[in-house]
Enzyme design. Structure first.
Site, PDB file in Angstrom:
ATOM      1  N   SER A 121      -1.352 -29.192 -71.256  1.00 45.50           N
ATOM      2  CA  SER A 121      -2.105 -28.272 -72.175  1.00 45.50           C
ATOM      3  C   SER A 121      -1.252 -28.087 -73.760  1.00 45.50           C
ATOM      4  O   SER A 121      -0.145 -28.253 -73.798  1.00 45.50           O
ATOM      5  CB  SER A 121      -2.156 -26.863 -71.607  1.00 45.50           C
ATOM      6  OG  SER A 121      -2.735 -25.931 -72.322  1.00 45.50           O
ATOM      7  N   TYR A 138       1.848 -18.713 -67.642  1.00 44.68           N
ATOM      8  CA  TYR A 138       1.272 -20.191 -67.738  1.00 44.68           C
ATOM      9  C   TYR A 138       1.657 -21.125 -68.800  1.00 44.68           C
ATOM     10  O   TYR A 138       1.719 -22.473 -68.450  1.00 44.68           O
ATOM     11  CB  TYR A 138      -0.106 -19.599 -68.018  1.00 44.68           C
ATOM     12  CG  TYR A 138      -1.316 -21.112 -68.142  1.00 44.68           C
ATOM     13  CD1 TYR A 138      -1.647 -21.800 -67.136  1.00 44.68           C
ATOM     14  CD2 TYR A 138      -1.587 -21.376 -69.539  1.00 44.68           C
ATOM     15  CE1 TYR A 138      -2.285 -22.862 -67.446  1.00 44.68           C
ATOM     16  CE2 TYR A 138      -2.350 -22.705 -69.759  1.00 44.68           C
ATOM     17  CZ  TYR A 138      -2.471 -23.550 -68.616  1.00 44.68           C
ATOM     18  OH  TYR A 138      -3.401 -24.431 -68.890  1.00 44.68           O
TER      19      TYR A 138
HETATM   20  P1  NDP Z   1     -11.426 -25.319 -63.980  1.00 45.48           P
HETATM   21  O1  NDP Z   1     -11.243 -23.976 -63.140  1.00 45.48           O
HETATM   22  O2  NDP Z   1     -12.977 -25.783 -64.105  1.00 45.48           O
HETATM   23  O3  NDP Z   1     -10.966 -26.667 -62.713  1.00 45.48           O
HETATM   24  C1  NDP Z   1      -9.776 -26.266 -62.015  1.00 45.48           C
HETATM   25  C2  NDP Z   1      -9.526 -27.346 -60.743  1.00 45.48           C
HETATM   26  O4  NDP Z   1      -8.490 -26.892 -60.204  1.00 45.48           O
HETATM   27  C3  NDP Z   1     -10.840 -26.964 -59.790  1.00 45.48           C
HETATM   28  O5  NDP Z   1     -11.498 -28.083 -59.336  1.00 45.48           O
HETATM   29  C4  NDP Z   1      -9.999 -26.299 -58.539  1.00 45.48           C
HETATM   30  O6  NDP Z   1     -10.815 -26.877 -57.420  1.00 45.48           O
HETATM   31  C5  NDP Z   1      -8.537 -26.905 -59.024  1.00 45.48           C
HETATM   32  N1  NDP Z   1      -7.527 -25.927 -58.182  1.00 45.48           N
HETATM   33  C6  NDP Z   1      -7.175 -24.903 -58.713  1.00 45.48           C
HETATM   34  N2  NDP Z   1      -6.575 -24.214 -57.757  1.00 45.48           N
HETATM   35  C7  NDP Z   1      -6.125 -25.132 -56.831  1.00 45.48           C
HETATM   36  C8  NDP Z   1      -5.270 -25.185 -55.423  1.00 45.48           C
HETATM   37  N3  NDP Z   1      -4.560 -24.252 -55.084  1.00 45.48           N
HETATM   38  N4  NDP Z   1      -5.475 -26.378 -54.649  1.00 45.48           N
HETATM   39  C9  NDP Z   1      -6.380 -27.342 -55.054  1.00 45.48           C
HETATM   40  N5  NDP Z   1      -7.083 -27.327 -56.055  1.00 45.48           N
HETATM   41  C10 NDP Z   1      -6.975 -26.290 -57.060  1.00 45.48           C
HETATM   42  O7  NDP Z   1     -10.313 -25.605 -65.020  1.00 45.48           O
HETATM   43  P2  NDP Z   1     -10.408 -26.942 -65.872  1.00 45.48           P
HETATM   44  O8  NDP Z   1     -11.139 -27.946 -65.588  1.00 45.48           O
HETATM   45  O9  NDP Z   1     -10.359 -26.391 -67.236  1.00 45.48           O
HETATM   46  O10 NDP Z   1      -8.815 -27.021 -65.569  1.00 45.48           O
HETATM   47  C11 NDP Z   1      -8.185 -28.268 -65.182  1.00 45.48           C
HETATM   48  C12 NDP Z   1      -6.897 -28.513 -65.731  1.00 45.48           C
HETATM   49  O11 NDP Z   1      -6.876 -28.618 -67.138  1.00 45.48           O
HETATM   50  C13 NDP Z   1      -5.916 -27.423 -65.384  1.00 45.48           C
HETATM   51  O12 NDP Z   1      -4.614 -27.907 -65.172  1.00 45.48           O
HETATM   52  C14 NDP Z   1      -5.731 -26.635 -66.614  1.00 45.48           C
HETATM   53  O13 NDP Z   1      -4.437 -26.032 -66.752  1.00 45.48           O
HETATM   54  C15 NDP Z   1      -5.819 -27.798 -67.758  1.00 45.48           C
HETATM   55  N6  NDP Z   1      -6.308 -27.394 -69.060  1.00 45.48           N
HETATM   56  C16 NDP Z   1      -7.526 -26.474 -69.183  1.00 45.48           C
HETATM   57  C17 NDP Z   1      -7.760 -26.271 -70.362  1.00 45.48           C
HETATM   58  C18 NDP Z   1      -8.803 -25.225 -70.799  1.00 45.48           C
HETATM   59  O14 NDP Z   1      -9.088 -24.845 -71.906  1.00 45.48           O
HETATM   60  N7  NDP Z   1     -10.109 -25.397 -70.017  1.00 45.48           N
HETATM   61  C19 NDP Z   1      -6.813 -26.708 -71.579  1.00 45.48           C
HETATM   62  C20 NDP Z   1      -5.662 -27.373 -71.418  1.00 45.48           C
HETATM   63  C21 NDP Z   1      -5.237 -27.649 -70.102  1.00 45.48           C
HETATM   64  P3  NDP Z   1     -10.941 -25.668 -56.156  1.00 45.48           P
HETATM   65  O15 NDP Z   1     -11.085 -24.313 -56.784  1.00 45.48           O
HETATM   66  O16 NDP Z   1     -12.164 -26.250 -55.483  1.00 45.48           O
HETATM   67  O17 NDP Z   1      -9.672 -25.737 -55.209  1.00 45.48           O
HETATM   68  C1  8X3 Z   2      -5.673 -24.039 -71.608  1.00 39.36           C
HETATM   69  C2  8X3 Z   2      -5.572 -23.864 -72.998  1.00 39.36           C
HETATM   70  O1  8X3 Z   2      -4.832 -22.190 -75.079  1.00 39.36           O
HETATM   71  O2  8X3 Z   2      -6.010 -21.381 -72.820  1.00 39.36           O
HETATM   72  O3  8X3 Z   2      -4.365 -24.789 -71.339  1.00 39.36           O
HETATM   73  O4  8X3 Z   2      -3.629 -22.223 -72.833  1.00 39.36           O
HETATM   74  S1  8X3 Z   2      -4.976 -22.360 -73.382  1.00 39.36           S
END
Ligand code: NDP
Ligand code: 8X3
Length: 254
Positions: free
Chosen positions: A141, A154
């Site tokens: 991220s 985070y």
């Molecule tokens: P979502 O909340 O849409 O998806 C998150 C996914 O992670 C879900 O499929 C969830 O599945 C899974 N997950 C969370 N906790 C668990 C757990 N304990 N066990 C198994 N699976 C888990 O968010 P994003 O798609 O945005 O996030 C994906 C990645 O991208 C993350 O690592 C996030 O930190 C990163 N990211 C996101 C950004 C954003 O702005 N959205 C920016 C930068 C990075 P389920 O709930 O079914 O378990």
């Molecule tokens: C997710 C993006 O800016 O909320 O990793 O940390 S931010």
């Protein structure tokens, strides 16, 4: 199996789900994982029906070592040669100043974003090392590059992902295994709804007044990284919405 196999953690939503569609389109057989079993089952059926690939789902909480290992051990033999691991499962919880943070939320972020990523990598890497082939793409991220206020833990977990990615790349160098990371800014997924414990109003406010990235933008980037020639490794892609300069500066038209 003829087609290459990719395992995506956190495929039930956002970036992971979009990546599942994208990699299915590119011809990967998919292992999709997450906690929400109904979504996983529906996605498995949808992918098998609409793409010319095979798909299998594994339902586990990545924080639970026994659940994870039992699930992985149940994987049929023909699914063992995983070529591409997308370490995507992750979350942010809360936005409080460090002295007001919630210990349980901190543990959940650390256990998911750092320990979960490490554990599943440890399950899959020995096979890659033996075959001298494989690629790990860790989803980091902008929070792994910079710290911002009210996000220390985070940001800490994503800084850890950055360090782990770099260390993995060194250790896996003699084995010909690629290690990459993708570091997005704001992506409109379930991320903010999870961060604000289901408060849709707060979540929507994050993206209001600007065009954020979409999950498909990150899926495209992942597919591009995975499709480079064997001698090319993309170490890291930092990808931001045009309306976001860094972790703290966005341009909003409200
Ligand atoms: P979502 O909340 O849409 O998806 C998150 C996914 O992670 C879900 O499929 C969830 O599945 C899974 N997950 C969370 N906790 C668990 C757990 N304990 N066990 C198994 N699976 C888990 O968010 P994003 O798609 O945005 O996030 C994906 C990645 O991208 C993350 O690592 C996030 O930190 C990163 N990211 C996101 C950004 C954003 O702005 N959205 C920016 C930068 C990075 P389920 O709930 O079914 O378990
Ligand atoms: C997710 C993006 O800016 O909320 O990793 O940390 S931010």
């Amino acid at each position: 199996m003829e087609n290459k196999i990719a395992l995506i953690t956190g495929a039930t939503s956002g970036i992971g789900k979009a990546t599942a569609y994208k990699l299915a389109k590119e011809g990967y057989n998919l292992i999709i994982t997450g906690r929400r079993v109904k979504i996983l089952m529906e996605l498995e059926v949808f992918i098998q029906k609409n793409y010319k690939v095979r798909c299998i789902s594994l339902n586990f909480d990545i924080r639970e070592p026994n659940e994870l290992e039992n699930s992985m051990h149940k994987l049929p033999k023909e699914w063992h040669e995983i070529e591409l691991l997308i370490n995507n499962a992750g979350l942010a919880l809360g936005m409080e100043s460090i002295h007001e943070g919630d210990l349980q939320q901190w543990n959940q972020m650390i256990d998911t974003n750092i320990k979960g990523l490490l554990h599943i990598s440890k399950m899959i890497l020995p096979g890659m090392v033996e075959r001298k082939s494989g690629h790990i793409i860790n989803i980091s991220s902008i929070a792994g590059k910079e710290a911002y206020g009210n996000g220390a833990v985070y940001c800490g977990t994503k800084h850890a992902v950055e360090a782990i990615t770099k260390g993995m790349r060194i250790d896996l160098l003699p084995h010909g295994i690629k290690v990459s990371s993708v570091s997005p800014g704001m992506v409109d997924t379930g991320f903010s709804t999870v961060r604000f414990s289901g408060n849709k109003e707060k979540a929507e406010a994050v993206y209001k007044g600007l065009t954020p990235l979409y999950a498909e933008d990150i899926a495209d980037t992942i597919a591009w990284i995975a499709s480079r020639p064997k001698h090319v490794n993309i170490n890291d892609v930092l990808i931001m919405p045009t309306a976001q300069a860094n972790a703290s500066n966005t341009y909003k038209k409200i």
